[in-house]
Structure formats: C-alpha cells, structure tokens
Design a protein around this motif. Structure first.
Motif, PDB file in Angstrom:
ATOM      1  N   GLU A  15       0.836  -1.203   0.000  1.00  0.00           N
ATOM      2  CA  GLU A  15       0.000   0.000   0.000  1.00  0.00           C
ATOM      3  C   GLU A  15       0.869   1.251   0.000  1.00  0.00           C
ATOM      4  O   GLU A  15       0.514   2.263  -0.602  1.00  0.00           O
ATOM      5  CB  GLU A  15      -0.957   0.006   1.191  1.00  0.00           C
ATOM      6  CG  GLU A  15      -1.970   1.128   1.072  1.00  0.00           C
ATOM      7  CD  GLU A  15      -3.190   0.958   1.941  1.00  0.00           C
ATOM      8  OE1 GLU A  15      -3.822   1.991   2.230  1.00  0.00           O
ATOM      9  OE2 GLU A  15      -3.529  -0.175   2.325  1.00  0.00           O
ATOM     10  N   LEU A  18       1.831   1.690  -3.667  1.00  0.00           N
ATOM     11  CA  LEU A  18       0.679   2.162  -4.440  1.00  0.00           C
ATOM     12  C   LEU A  18       0.244   3.559  -4.000  1.00  0.00           C
ATOM     13  O   LEU A  18      -0.304   4.317  -4.798  1.00  0.00           O
ATOM     14  CB  LEU A  18      -0.487   1.184  -4.308  1.00  0.00           C
ATOM     15  CG  LEU A  18      -0.265  -0.219  -4.874  1.00  0.00           C
ATOM     16  CD1 LEU A  18      -1.501  -1.084  -4.640  1.00  0.00           C
ATOM     17  CD2 LEU A  18       0.099  -0.174  -6.341  1.00  0.00           C
ATOM     18  N   ARG A  21       0.696   6.922  -5.809  1.00  0.00           N
ATOM     19  CA  ARG A  21      -0.330   7.384  -6.750  1.00  0.00           C
ATOM     20  C   ARG A  21      -1.688   7.206  -6.080  1.00  0.00           C
ATOM     21  O   ARG A  21      -2.421   6.262  -6.359  1.00  0.00           O
ATOM     22  CB  ARG A  21      -0.274   6.584  -8.050  1.00  0.00           C
ATOM     23  CG  ARG A  21       0.973   6.781  -8.892  1.00  0.00           C
ATOM     24  CD  ARG A  21       1.068   8.188  -9.495  1.00  0.00           C
ATOM     25  NE  ARG A  21      -0.133   8.624 -10.155  1.00  0.00           N
ATOM     26  CZ  ARG A  21      -0.437   8.409 -11.436  1.00  0.00           C
ATOM     27  NH1 ARG A  21       0.398   7.747 -12.199  1.00  0.00           N
ATOM     28  NH2 ARG A  21      -1.562   8.860 -11.936  1.00  0.00           N
ATOM     29  N   LEU A  25      -4.468   4.190  -6.261  1.00  0.00           N
ATOM     30  CA  LEU A  25      -4.684   3.324  -5.110  1.00  0.00           C
ATOM     31  C   LEU A  25      -6.177   3.202  -4.816  1.00  0.00           C
ATOM     32  O   LEU A  25      -6.677   2.118  -4.563  1.00  0.00           O
ATOM     33  CB  LEU A  25      -3.944   3.846  -3.879  1.00  0.00           C
ATOM     34  CG  LEU A  25      -4.227   3.124  -2.561  1.00  0.00           C
ATOM     35  CD1 LEU A  25      -3.875   1.642  -2.631  1.00  0.00           C
ATOM     36  CD2 LEU A  25      -3.470   3.808  -1.419  1.00  0.00           C
ATOM     37  N   TYR A  28      -7.731   0.994  -7.481  1.00  0.00           N
ATOM     38  CA  TYR A  28      -7.282  -0.382  -7.264  1.00  0.00           C
ATOM     39  C   TYR A  28      -8.035  -0.996  -6.090  1.00  0.00           C
ATOM     40  O   TYR A  28      -8.520  -2.122  -6.166  1.00  0.00           O
ATOM     41  CB  TYR A  28      -5.773  -0.397  -7.008  1.00  0.00           C
ATOM     42  CG  TYR A  28      -5.224  -1.769  -6.787  1.00  0.00           C
ATOM     43  CD1 TYR A  28      -4.854  -2.562  -7.859  1.00  0.00           C
ATOM     44  CD2 TYR A  28      -5.096  -2.286  -5.502  1.00  0.00           C
ATOM     45  CE1 TYR A  28      -4.364  -3.839  -7.662  1.00  0.00           C
ATOM     46  CE2 TYR A  28      -4.609  -3.556  -5.297  1.00  0.00           C
ATOM     47  CZ  TYR A  28      -4.250  -4.323  -6.380  1.00  0.00           C
ATOM     48  OH  TYR A  28      -3.772  -5.583  -6.176  1.00  0.00           O
ATOM     49  N   ARG A  29      -8.141  -0.251  -4.998  1.00  0.00           N
ATOM     50  CA  ARG A  29      -8.836  -0.731  -3.809  1.00  0.00           C
ATOM     51  C   ARG A  29     -10.292  -1.065  -4.142  1.00  0.00           C
ATOM     52  O   ARG A  29     -10.811  -2.093  -3.732  1.00  0.00           O
ATOM     53  CB  ARG A  29      -8.781   0.324  -2.707  1.00  0.00           C
ATOM     54  CG  ARG A  29      -9.465  -0.079  -1.411  1.00  0.00           C
ATOM     55  CD  ARG A  29      -9.516   1.063  -0.402  1.00  0.00           C
ATOM     56  NE  ARG A  29      -8.271   1.758  -0.222  1.00  0.00           N
ATOM     57  CZ  ARG A  29      -7.250   1.334   0.540  1.00  0.00           C
ATOM     58  NH1 ARG A  29      -7.342   0.187   1.160  1.00  0.00           N
ATOM     59  NH2 ARG A  29      -6.171   2.049   0.665  1.00  0.00           N
ATOM     60  N   GLN A 140      -0.870  -8.300 -10.069  1.00  0.00           N
ATOM     61  CA  GLN A 140      -0.448  -7.895  -8.732  1.00  0.00           C
ATOM     62  C   GLN A 140       0.903  -8.510  -8.386  1.00  0.00           C
ATOM     63  O   GLN A 140       1.770  -7.828  -7.830  1.00  0.00           O
ATOM     64  CB  GLN A 140      -1.505  -8.318  -7.717  1.00  0.00           C
ATOM     65  CG  GLN A 140      -1.233  -7.860  -6.309  1.00  0.00           C
ATOM     66  CD  GLN A 140      -2.455  -8.030  -5.448  1.00  0.00           C
ATOM     67  OE1 GLN A 140      -3.353  -7.207  -5.505  1.00  0.00           O
ATOM     68  NE2 GLN A 140      -2.496  -9.094  -4.672  1.00  0.00           N
ATOM     69  N   VAL A 143       3.606  -6.683 -10.406  1.00  0.00           N
ATOM     70  CA  VAL A 143       3.881  -5.343  -9.867  1.00  0.00           C
ATOM     71  C   VAL A 143       4.711  -5.453  -8.599  1.00  0.00           C
ATOM     72  O   VAL A 143       5.696  -4.724  -8.430  1.00  0.00           O
ATOM     73  CB  VAL A 143       2.561  -4.569  -9.622  1.00  0.00           C
ATOM     74  CG1 VAL A 143       2.812  -3.315  -8.799  1.00  0.00           C
ATOM     75  CG2 VAL A 143       1.902  -4.211 -10.939  1.00  0.00           C
ATOM     76  N   ARG A 144       4.337  -6.360  -7.705  1.00  0.00           N
ATOM     77  CA  ARG A 144       5.113  -6.554  -6.470  1.00  0.00           C
ATOM     78  C   ARG A 144       6.567  -6.877  -6.798  1.00  0.00           C
ATOM     79  O   ARG A 144       7.493  -6.329  -6.198  1.00  0.00           O
ATOM     80  CB  ARG A 144       4.538  -7.692  -5.639  1.00  0.00           C
ATOM     81  CG  ARG A 144       3.293  -7.359  -4.879  1.00  0.00           C
ATOM     82  CD  ARG A 144       2.860  -8.594  -4.069  1.00  0.00           C
ATOM     83  NE  ARG A 144       1.594  -8.430  -3.426  1.00  0.00           N
ATOM     84  CZ  ARG A 144       1.407  -7.831  -2.253  1.00  0.00           C
ATOM     85  NH1 ARG A 144       2.429  -7.324  -1.608  1.00  0.00           N
ATOM     86  NH2 ARG A 144       0.204  -7.739  -1.739  1.00  0.00           N
TER      87      ARG A 144
END
Length: 167
Positions: A15, A18, A21, A25, A28-29, A140, A143-144
């Motif tokens: 978090e 993310l 931005r 975020l 995305y959430r 996800q 990205v991680r």
C-alpha cells in the motif's frame, strides 16, 4: 519495502508503494475489494487461485498473505503445487486452478475445454469475475516483483476489502 525511495510502509509495504499514486490506489482498492466483497465467486476459489499464481511467479510477498476466513485449509495450501494429483481439491477448484496456471504465462493456452470445465460450476457473472480476478492476481504479483515490494507476512480476518488495507 521497495527500491522506491519515497514509498512508505504505512500501513503495508504494498500500500505504501501504491500510495505514491493515491488516485490509482483508490481505484485499485475499489476493484480488488469488489472481487472479494461481493462473494459472487467463493472466497476459497479466489484464495486458492491467488496463492497458486503467487507460487508460479515465486512471489513471496504475495504468498505470505493469508485470508483466515476464505475457507482454504492448510492441507490445500501445502498441496497447492501438486493440485492436479492431491486429493484435497474439488472439481471446481481443479477447473479454476487449471485456468490460473495458464494465466501466468500461457494465457493463449486457456482452451475452450478449460473454460467449459469451470463453467460447469460457474454462472456467466461468476466466470467474468473469476477471469478478472485471475488477471488481477497475475498483475499484482508482477507489480510486487517489479517494484521490489518486500514480503510482509500477514493474516487478515477476511479477504481484501474496498474499505480495508491493501497488503
């Protein structure tokens, strides 16, 4: 944490990344949370697929997260890499894991037969939700890994929520 110098760890490393931005975020959430909150697809199916995709990507930051109330057993988690032969998976779990396996690198190999096997158990709305979730789980992990988000073991009472922490 991450190689991003301006990222914070509040409330979680992912978090924090993310959060660089905030407008993204929030979006995305909303999307990620909706996949879990509406329970259209049983949380156990989502959790098994999320963990399988994390394993395929060797994404420890995603693998160390556990949804305590999703209904996935420790035996299933331990057998996830051998799901094709393990006796602790149902036919719908096997059908969705077949597709999850292919979403990580061979998405063009998801066959009509694969989808038909899953569709024996899923409505149209469930099938759309599942495919969107699989794509998001894949993204996800990527990205991680790309942003170098460090693993942070966490167990949450319920799957991700549009109101909860992005872990």
């Amino acid at each position: 944490m991450s190689w991003l110098r301006s990222a914070t760890e509040v409330p979680t490393p992912f978090e924090g990344v993310l959060g660089l931005r905030p407008e993204l975020l929030g979006l995305y959430r909303d999307l990620y949370g909706k996949l879990w909150d509406d329970t259209l697809v049983p949380p156990a199916l989502l959790e098994l697929c999320r963990l399988r995709i994390a394993s395929l990507h060797d994404c420890e930051a995603e693998r160390v997260i556990r949804h305590a109330t999703a209904g996935v057993t420790e035996a299933q988690i331990a057998a996830l890499d051998a799901w094709r032969t393990a006796d602790c998976f149902t036919s719908v779990e096997r059908a969705t894991l077949t597709i999850a396996d292919k979403m990580c690198g061979q998405v063009h190999e998801v066959s009509d037969e694969d989808v038909a096997a899953a569709r024996q158990h899923l409505s149209d709305a469930q099938a759309v939700t599942l495919m969107l979730a699989l794509g998001l789980f894949d993204a996800q992990c990527r990205v991680r890994l790309a942003l170098g988000v460090a693993p942070q073991p966490v167990t949450v009472d319920a799957p991700a929520s549009a109101r909860g922490v992005i872990y």
